[in-house]
Design a protein around this motif. Structure first.
Motif, PDB file in Angstrom:
ATOM      1  N   GLU A 193       0.650  -1.101   0.090  1.00 37.59           N
ATOM      2  CA  GLU A 193       0.032  -0.379   0.148  1.00 37.59           C
ATOM      3  C   GLU A 193       0.619   1.107   0.205  1.00 37.59           C
ATOM      4  O   GLU A 193       0.472   2.122  -1.181  1.00 37.59           O
ATOM      5  CB  GLU A 193      -0.600  -0.055   0.799  1.00 37.59           C
ATOM      6  CG  GLU A 193      -1.667  -0.918   1.223  1.00 37.59           C
ATOM      7  CD  GLU A 193      -2.362  -0.905  -0.027  1.00 37.59           C
ATOM      8  OE1 GLU A 193      -3.492  -0.334  -0.741  1.00 37.59           O
ATOM      9  OE2 GLU A 193      -3.097  -2.164  -0.727  1.00 37.59           O
ATOM     10  N   SER A 194       1.634   1.416   0.899  1.00 36.21           N
ATOM     11  CA  SER A 194       2.544   2.392   0.475  1.00 36.21           C
ATOM     12  C   SER A 194       3.711   2.668  -0.586  1.00 36.21           C
ATOM     13  O   SER A 194       3.703   4.367  -1.428  1.00 36.21           O
ATOM     14  CB  SER A 194       3.989   2.624   1.585  1.00 36.21           C
ATOM     15  OG  SER A 194       3.611   1.733   2.722  1.00 36.21           O
ATOM     16  N   VAL A 195       4.080   1.954  -1.154  1.00 32.38           N
ATOM     17  CA  VAL A 195       4.354   2.062  -2.314  1.00 32.38           C
ATOM     18  C   VAL A 195       3.265   2.082  -3.764  1.00 32.38           C
ATOM     19  O   VAL A 195       3.171   3.018  -4.417  1.00 32.38           O
ATOM     20  CB  VAL A 195       5.491   0.639  -3.389  1.00 32.38           C
ATOM     21  CG1 VAL A 195       5.843   1.022  -4.537  1.00 32.38           C
ATOM     22  CG2 VAL A 195       6.456   1.015  -2.067  1.00 32.38           C
ATOM     23  N   LYS A 196       2.367   1.569  -3.793  1.00 35.12           N
ATOM     24  CA  LYS A 196       1.410   1.650  -5.032  1.00 35.12           C
ATOM     25  C   LYS A 196       0.514   3.065  -4.146  1.00 35.12           C
ATOM     26  O   LYS A 196       0.195   3.894  -5.222  1.00 35.12           O
ATOM     27  CB  LYS A 196       0.249   1.259  -4.783  1.00 35.12           C
ATOM     28  CG  LYS A 196       0.248  -0.219  -4.973  1.00 35.12           C
ATOM     29  CD  LYS A 196      -1.039  -1.507  -4.889  1.00 35.12           C
ATOM     30  CE  LYS A 196      -2.315  -1.204  -5.295  1.00 35.12           C
ATOM     31  NZ  LYS A 196      -3.008  -1.688  -5.011  1.00 35.12           N
ATOM     32  N   ALA A 197       0.683   3.640  -3.104  1.00 40.07           N
ATOM     33  CA  ALA A 197       0.125   5.210  -3.731  1.00 40.07           C
ATOM     34  C   ALA A 197       1.060   6.180  -4.270  1.00 40.07           C
ATOM     35  O   ALA A 197       0.243   7.401  -4.715  1.00 40.07           O
ATOM     36  CB  ALA A 197       0.474   6.041  -1.712  1.00 40.07           C
ATOM     37  N   PHE A 198       1.789   5.956  -4.787  1.00 37.64           N
ATOM     38  CA  PHE A 198       2.752   6.527  -5.832  1.00 37.64           C
ATOM     39  C   PHE A 198       3.147   6.584  -7.273  1.00 37.64           C
ATOM     40  O   PHE A 198       3.441   6.609  -7.750  1.00 37.64           O
ATOM     41  CB  PHE A 198       3.911   6.695  -4.980  1.00 37.64           C
ATOM     42  CG  PHE A 198       4.339   7.478  -3.733  1.00 37.64           C
ATOM     43  CD1 PHE A 198       4.349   9.334  -3.806  1.00 37.64           C
ATOM     44  CD2 PHE A 198       4.146   7.215  -2.473  1.00 37.64           C
ATOM     45  CE1 PHE A 198       4.602   9.647  -2.548  1.00 37.64           C
ATOM     46  CE2 PHE A 198       3.866   7.530  -1.385  1.00 37.64           C
ATOM     47  CZ  PHE A 198       4.071   9.100  -1.021  1.00 37.64           C
ATOM     48  N   ARG A 199       2.750   4.836  -7.406  1.00 40.90           N
ATOM     49  CA  ARG A 199       2.677   4.230  -8.842  1.00 40.90           C
ATOM     50  C   ARG A 199       2.171   5.705  -9.706  1.00 40.90           C
ATOM     51  O   ARG A 199       2.654   5.251 -10.536  1.00 40.90           O
ATOM     52  CB  ARG A 199       1.978   2.990  -8.342  1.00 40.90           C
ATOM     53  CG  ARG A 199       2.087   2.057  -9.664  1.00 40.90           C
ATOM     54  CD  ARG A 199       1.124   0.777  -9.798  1.00 40.90           C
ATOM     55  NE  ARG A 199      -0.045   1.014  -9.478  1.00 40.90           N
ATOM     56  CZ  ARG A 199      -1.141  -0.175  -9.463  1.00 40.90           C
ATOM     57  NH1 ARG A 199      -1.165  -0.567  -8.754  1.00 40.90           N
ATOM     58  NH2 ARG A 199      -2.278   0.710  -9.578  1.00 40.90           N
ATOM     59  N   ASP A 200       0.794   5.564 -10.021  1.00 39.03           N
ATOM     60  CA  ASP A 200       0.090   6.033 -10.674  1.00 39.03           C
ATOM     61  C   ASP A 200       0.578   8.126 -11.044  1.00 39.03           C
ATOM     62  O   ASP A 200       0.270   7.926 -11.906  1.00 39.03           O
ATOM     63  CB  ASP A 200      -0.924   5.993 -10.417  1.00 39.03           C
ATOM     64  CG  ASP A 200      -1.736   5.040 -10.608  1.00 39.03           C
ATOM     65  OD1 ASP A 200      -0.976   3.973 -10.886  1.00 39.03           O
ATOM     66  OD2 ASP A 200      -3.298   5.451 -10.239  1.00 39.03           O
ATOM     67  N   VAL A 201       1.466   7.818 -10.373  1.00 30.92           N
ATOM     68  CA  VAL A 201       2.189   8.977 -10.767  1.00 30.92           C
ATOM     69  C   VAL A 201       3.529   9.374 -10.482  1.00 30.92           C
ATOM     70  O   VAL A 201       4.640  10.314 -11.605  1.00 30.92           O
ATOM     71  CB  VAL A 201       2.312  10.611  -9.440  1.00 30.92           C
ATOM     72  CG1 VAL A 201       1.113  11.081  -9.869  1.00 30.92           C
ATOM     73  CG2 VAL A 201       2.685   9.929  -8.499  1.00 30.92           C
TER      74      VAL A 201
END
Length: 299
Positions: free
Chosen positions: A70-78
């Motif tokens: 969840e911590s990494v996915k929070a930044f995935r789309d940018v």
């Protein structure tokens, strides 16, 4: 100090030592599922201390790796496209790791251990992260991924860590280790991208403080959890603590052997891929392939 990230898309590339041709490959493997598989209570060299340490570590993984995801996915789309692909592969690997450690932890419970106290502490620790900024949780993930990567290097490079271990359980740890090495730069590159507007000093100061705090918590908790499991086997007191210190610092000394890689984290210009250790991935893969029956290799 601004610990928040604006989560806005930026440059389409990121300048990092991560090898350009590096691939992250989720390997959907299962361990210890055979009903006849009986690893024994002390599955590592009939050593209660070594077994308790790895069992305690495994008990943190299912919820811990969900936090990493969840911590990494929070930044995935940018993030840039290449890093997005790496994050997706990282997530797939971590999901499979979670599944296998859930199965391993079930075997720990079936061996007669009460894991409730350890699981309660893990839950309480993660509850504290819920209201933190996304960038703070990413920073913690980046630190813990470095821990897992430098321990993974030891697990593959030095076979003594799993000498005389139950094969299925040792194979699980080596498989997990090779994938931790494979994706060791993902959280760090995500951190670099998310903090691209910070000064080098600000980034270094924050990550160094995080490393010091998390190092203290990591080893304090692993020490406490291991002693909790050992107490259930009747091992308590000063001698048991000294045996645990001996295991961590003397032989095989996993804590001692990661001191230098730990120190390197604080050096200017540090990056996990400053050391290209893909040969360890190849080594572990070749050992898995050699262990497969000829019929499966030829398929």
């Amino acid at each position: 100090m601004n610990m928040h990230s604006n989560l806005q898309a930026g440059p389409e590339t990121i300048d990092t030592p991560t090898p350009k041709d590096h691939q992250i490959t989720p390997r959907d493997r299962r361990f210890g599922r055979d009903a006849a598989h009986q690893p024994g209570r002390w599955w590592l060299n009939d050593d209660p201390v070594a077994t308790a340490f790895y069992n305690a570590l495994s008990l943190t993984f299912p919820r811990g790796e969900a936090f990493f995801i969840e911590s990494v996915k929070a930044f995935r789309d940018v993030t840039p496209e290449k890093l997005q692909k790496e994050i997706r592969a990282f997530v797939k690997q971590e999901i499979i790791h979670t599944r296998e450690h859930v199965a391993l932890n079930r075997r720990v419970e079936e061996a007669g251990y009460d894991t409730g106290k350890i699981e309660k502490r893990v839950i309480e620790s993660l509850e504290m992260t819920k209201d933190r900024p996304a960038i703070a949780n990413l920073g913690a993930t980046m630190i813990l991924e470095h821990f897992t990567a430098i321990m993974a290097q030891q697990f593959i490079a030095n076979p003594q860590h799993f000498d005389n271990a139950d094969k299925e359980t040792a194979d699980l740890w080596r498989w997990h280790a090779l994938e931790e090495i494979e994706h060791k730069g993902v959280a760090y590159d995500t951190w670099l991208y998310a903090t691209r507007d910070w000064s080098r000093w600000q980034r270094w100061k924050v990550k160094s403080l995080l490393m010091l705090v998390i190092t203290r918590n990591f080893w304090t908790n692993r020490y406490t959890d291991t002693l909790d499991l050992l107490a259930q086997d009747g091992f308590t007191g000063f001698r048991t603590k000294m045996k645990l210190f001996g295991f961590l610092l003397a032989k095989p000394g996993v804590a001692r052997k990661i001191i230098v890689p730990w120190i390197k984290f604080f050096l200017p210009g540090f990056h996990p891929w400053n050391e290209d250790d893909r040969h360890l991935i190849d080594l572990a893969e070749s050992e898995f392939e050699a262990a497969l029956p000829d019929s499966i290799q030829a398929a």
